[in-house]
Design an enzyme around this catalytic site. Structure first.
Site, PDB file in Angstrom:
ATOM      1  CG  ASN A  41      -0.379   0.124   2.467  1.00 21.84           C
ATOM      2  OD1 ASN A  41       0.791  -0.384   2.757  1.00 21.84           O
ATOM      3  ND2 ASN A  41      -1.154   0.496   3.397  1.00 21.84           N
ATOM      4  CD  GLU A  54      -5.278  -5.721  -1.013  1.00 26.42           C
ATOM      5  OE1 GLU A  54      -4.648  -4.701  -0.863  1.00 26.42           O
ATOM      6  OE2 GLU A  54      -5.856  -6.547  -0.111  1.00 26.42           O
ATOM      7  CB  CYS A  88     -10.525  -2.548   1.179  1.00 28.42           C
ATOM      8  SG  CYS A  88     -10.303  -2.025  -0.656  1.00 28.42           S
ATOM      9  CB  CYS A  91      -9.188  -4.884  -3.088  1.00 27.34           C
ATOM     10  SG  CYS A  91      -7.938  -3.384  -3.171  1.00 27.34           S
TER      11      CYS A  91
HETATM   12 ZN    ZN Z   1      -8.135  -2.439  -1.201  1.00 25.00          ZN
END
Ligand code: ZN
Length: 132
Positions: A41, A54, A88, A91
């Site tokens: 991230n 991701e 999340c 994603c």
């Molecule tokens: Zn995500």
């Protein structure tokens, strides 16, 4: 490529994460051709830019001309430990775009301090998600 090897690659790339929220995530996906693409991230302190691990891994795969992957490992948590972390919602929907049976391998530190894994298909993580 074992799940544990994929988790280890996600743990390694997680070291490069830039997260104003201090929640650091790494991801490693395995393509149908056997290649691995990793991501972490990334974000700016002002919060204007943020992207999940991701999605970074998926963008790297796509930019190299690959179109399909079969599994993706995800690890996350504060700097010094891994806690059970799932992708999340954004994603999950993106992963589902590449197939409803893609395996998501979540790596985390269990109560004994060992790396453990939980595997779910993306259609379990996103029941009723949009797919064409
Ligand atoms: Zn995500």
């Amino acid at each position: 490529m074992t799940n544990r090897e994929l988790i280890n690659m996600a743990i390694e790339v997680r070291k490069n994460a830039i997260s104003p929220t201090k929640y650091y995530v790494g991801a490693a996906l395995l393509t149908e051709s056997g290649k691995v693409y990793t991501g972490c991230n990334l974000g700016t302190e002002d919060g204007i830019f943020n992207i999940c691990a991701e999605r970074v891994a998926i963008c790297k795969m796509l930019s190299e001309g690959e179109k399909k992957f079969t599994k993706i490992a995800v690890v996350g948590g504060p700097e010094d430990k891994l806690i059970y972390t799932t992708p999340c919602g954004v994603c999950r929907q993106l992963i589902m775009t590449f197939g409803t049976d893609i395996e998501v391998v979540m790596g985390y530190t269990n109560e004994n301090g060992e790396i453990d894994e939980k595997i779910m298909k993306i259609n379990e993580l996103l029941p009723g998600g949009f797919s064409m």
